[in-house]
Design a protein around this motif. Structure first.
Motif, PDB file in Angstrom:
ATOM      1  N   ILE A  47       0.845  -1.206   0.000  1.00 13.27           N
ATOM      2  CA  ILE A  47       0.000   0.000   0.000  1.00 13.27           C
ATOM      3  C   ILE A  47       0.873   1.246   0.000  1.00 13.27           C
ATOM      4  O   ILE A  47       0.622   2.193  -0.757  1.00 13.27           O
ATOM      5  N   PHE A  48       1.896   1.245   0.819  1.00 20.35           N
ATOM      6  CA  PHE A  48       2.816   2.380   0.895  1.00 20.35           C
ATOM      7  C   PHE A  48       3.464   2.642  -0.469  1.00 20.35           C
ATOM      8  O   PHE A  48       3.506   3.785  -0.936  1.00 20.35           O
ATOM      9  N   ALA A  49       3.952   1.583  -1.116  1.00 20.11           N
ATOM     10  CA  ALA A  49       4.577   1.732  -2.437  1.00 20.11           C
ATOM     11  C   ALA A  49       3.570   2.277  -3.449  1.00 20.11           C
ATOM     12  O   ALA A  49       3.895   3.159  -4.251  1.00 20.11           O
ATOM     13  N   PHE A  50       2.343   1.780  -3.400  1.00 26.29           N
ATOM     14  CA  PHE A  50       1.293   2.244  -4.307  1.00 26.29           C
ATOM     15  C   PHE A  50       1.031   3.735  -4.108  1.00 26.29           C
ATOM     16  O   PHE A  50       0.968   4.508  -5.063  1.00 26.29           O
ATOM     17  N   LEU A  51       0.890   4.160  -2.857  1.00 20.48           N
ATOM     18  CA  LEU A  51       0.550   5.555  -2.561  1.00 20.48           C
ATOM     19  C   LEU A  51       1.724   6.512  -2.746  1.00 20.48           C
ATOM     20  O   LEU A  51       1.524   7.714  -2.861  1.00 20.48           O
ATOM     21  N   ASN A  52       2.929   6.004  -2.797  1.00 19.04           N
ATOM     22  CA  ASN A  52       4.097   6.858  -3.030  1.00 19.04           C
ATOM     23  C   ASN A  52       4.342   7.122  -4.506  1.00 19.04           C
ATOM     24  O   ASN A  52       5.236   7.877  -4.853  1.00 19.04           O
ATOM     25  N   ASP A  53       3.564   6.509  -5.372  1.00 20.31           N
ATOM     26  CA  ASP A  53       3.681   6.725  -6.815  1.00 20.31           C
ATOM     27  C   ASP A  53       2.482   7.549  -7.272  1.00 20.31           C
ATOM     28  O   ASP A  53       1.356   7.058  -7.294  1.00 20.31           O
ATOM     29  N   VAL A  54       2.722   8.813  -7.633  1.00 14.09           N
ATOM     30  CA  VAL A  54       1.606   9.704  -7.990  1.00 14.09           C
ATOM     31  C   VAL A  54       0.813   9.199  -9.192  1.00 14.09           C
ATOM     32  O   VAL A  54      -0.360   9.545  -9.336  1.00 14.09           O
ATOM     33  N   ASN A  55       1.420   8.374 -10.036  1.00 10.08           N
ATOM     34  CA  ASN A  55       0.699   7.816 -11.188  1.00 10.08           C
ATOM     35  C   ASN A  55      -0.492   6.963 -10.757  1.00 10.08           C
ATOM     36  O   ASN A  55      -1.451   6.810 -11.503  1.00 10.08           O
ATOM     37  N   ASN A  56      -0.435   6.400  -9.557  1.00 11.24           N
ATOM     38  CA  ASN A  56      -1.483   5.491  -9.093  1.00 11.24           C
ATOM     39  C   ASN A  56      -2.735   6.194  -8.575  1.00 11.24           C
ATOM     40  O   ASN A  56      -3.777   5.563  -8.421  1.00 11.24           O
ATOM     41  N   TYR A  57      -2.647   7.481  -8.319  1.00  9.53           N
ATOM     42  CA  TYR A  57      -3.799   8.168  -7.732  1.00  9.53           C
ATOM     43  C   TYR A  57      -4.994   8.244  -8.677  1.00  9.53           C
ATOM     44  O   TYR A  57      -6.129   8.369  -8.229  1.00  9.53           O
ATOM     45  N   LYS A  58      -4.744   8.136  -9.970  1.00  8.25           N
ATOM     46  CA  LYS A  58      -5.865   8.153 -10.915  1.00  8.25           C
ATOM     47  C   LYS A  58      -6.819   6.993 -10.633  1.00  8.25           C
ATOM     48  O   LYS A  58      -8.033   7.135 -10.759  1.00  8.25           O
ATOM     49  N   GLN A  59      -6.268   5.853 -10.207  1.00  9.02           N
ATOM     50  CA  GLN A  59      -7.096   4.680  -9.891  1.00  9.02           C
ATOM     51  C   GLN A  59      -7.977   4.901  -8.668  1.00  9.02           C
ATOM     52  O   GLN A  59      -8.985   4.222  -8.498  1.00  9.02           O
ATOM     53  N   LEU A  60      -7.588   5.831  -7.803  1.00  8.91           N
ATOM     54  CA  LEU A  60      -8.339   6.078  -6.571  1.00  8.91           C
ATOM     55  C   LEU A  60      -9.414   7.149  -6.729  1.00  8.91           C
ATOM     56  O   LEU A  60     -10.291   7.281  -5.884  1.00  8.91           O
ATOM     57  N   MET A  61      -9.330   7.908  -7.814  1.00  8.93           N
ATOM     58  CA  MET A  61     -10.226   9.052  -7.993  1.00  8.93           C
ATOM     59  C   MET A  61     -11.672   8.616  -8.220  1.00  8.93           C
ATOM     60  O   MET A  61     -11.935   7.551  -8.771  1.00  8.93           O
ATOM     61  N   PRO A  62     -12.617   9.469  -7.802  1.00  5.92           N
ATOM     62  CA  PRO A  62     -14.038   9.169  -8.026  1.00  5.92           C
ATOM     63  C   PRO A  62     -14.396   9.242  -9.510  1.00  5.92           C
ATOM     64  O   PRO A  62     -13.644   9.790 -10.320  1.00  5.92           O
ATOM     65  N   ASP A  63     -15.564   8.697  -9.839  1.00 11.17           N
ATOM     66  CA  ASP A  63     -16.036   8.719 -11.230  1.00 11.17           C
ATOM     67  C   ASP A  63     -16.248  10.139 -11.740  1.00 11.17           C
ATOM     68  O   ASP A  63     -16.232  10.382 -12.937  1.00 11.17           O
ATOM     69  N   SER A  64     -16.454  11.076 -10.829  1.00  9.48           N
ATOM     70  CA  SER A  64     -16.737  12.459 -11.221  1.00  9.48           C
ATOM     71  C   SER A  64     -15.472  13.240 -11.593  1.00  9.48           C
ATOM     72  O   SER A  64     -15.525  14.451 -11.762  1.00  9.48           O
ATOM     73  N   ILE A  65     -14.351  12.558 -11.760  1.00  5.72           N
ATOM     74  CA  ILE A  65     -13.111  13.244 -12.125  1.00  5.72           C
ATOM     75  C   ILE A  65     -13.226  13.752 -13.564  1.00  5.72           C
ATOM     76  O   ILE A  65     -13.716  13.058 -14.444  1.00  5.72           O
ATOM     77  N   SER A  66     -12.824  14.987 -13.786  1.00  6.56           N
ATOM     78  CA  SER A  66     -12.890  15.545 -15.138  1.00  6.56           C
ATOM     79  C   SER A  66     -11.492  15.761 -15.723  1.00  6.56           C
ATOM     80  O   SER A  66     -11.352  15.975 -16.922  1.00  6.56           O
ATOM     81  N   LYS A  67     -10.463  15.709 -14.859  1.00  6.87           N
ATOM     82  CA  LYS A  67      -9.103  15.915 -15.342  1.00  6.87           C
ATOM     83  C   LYS A  67      -8.128  15.242 -14.390  1.00  6.87           C
ATOM     84  O   LYS A  67      -8.313  15.267 -13.178  1.00  6.87           O
ATOM     85  N   PHE A  68      -7.087  14.618 -14.953  1.00  6.27           N
ATOM     86  CA  PHE A  68      -6.003  14.054 -14.153  1.00  6.27           C
ATOM     87  C   PHE A  68      -4.734  14.154 -14.982  1.00  6.27           C
ATOM     88  O   PHE A  68      -4.696  13.693 -16.106  1.00  6.27           O
ATOM     89  N   GLU A  69      -3.708  14.781 -14.421  1.00  8.71           N
ATOM     90  CA  GLU A  69      -2.481  15.041 -15.165  1.00  8.71           C
ATOM     91  C   GLU A  69      -1.275  14.910 -14.236  1.00  8.71           C
ATOM     92  O   GLU A  69      -1.254  15.490 -13.149  1.00  8.71           O
TER      93      GLU A  69
END
Length: 130
Positions: free
Chosen positions: A17-39
């Motif tokens: 979990i720590f390794a997953f959360l330390n990689d900013v690329n992974n946060y897109k997977q955690l975002m809600p369906d209402s996300i309109s932008k991720f960069e």
């Protein structure tokens, strides 16, 4: 303002979990369906927007191996931190939850409390599915 998500049991070790959360690329997977932008802006910074909300830039501020990952707002206009807390339950399961902490005026707090509460709850729910 302080908001804490419900604690969730995740079938992963604290290290995973720590390794997953330390990689900013992974946060897109955690975002809600209402996300309109991720960069992705850098290896420590990303931008996201939820429908009807302004863009928010988060950056990795610090971490405590296998226990905590702290993200903070890159803008000083809305100073806040988003902290992921991880606690080992067994070798292959952990408890995790998010905390949101920020200093806002009373009007702003009233406006953002419900959406932020829902947002961090969604992050925690989605963390169960990694």
């Amino acid at each position: 303002m302080f908001i804490e998500s419900p604690k969730k049991t995740i079938d992963k070790s604290p290290e995973e979990i720590f390794a997953f959360l330390n990689d900013v690329n992974n946060y897109k997977q955690l975002m809600p369906d209402s996300i309109s932008k991720f960069e992705i802006l850098s290896d420590k910074r990303f931008l996201f927007a939820l429908k009807g909300m302004p863009d928010i830039v988060l950056e990795l501020k610090n971490s405590v191996p296998f226990n905590k990952v702290v993200l903070g707002a890159a803008s000083e206009k809305l100073p806040f931190t988003l902290t992921a807390n991880i606690k080992e339950l067994t070798d292959q399961s952990s408890e995790a939850y998010f905390e949101f902490e920020g200093e806002f005026n009373a009007m702003m707090s009233m406006m953002i409390k419900a959406p932020i509460t829902k947002f961090i709850q969604t992050l925690t729910d989605n963390l169960q599915n990694i």
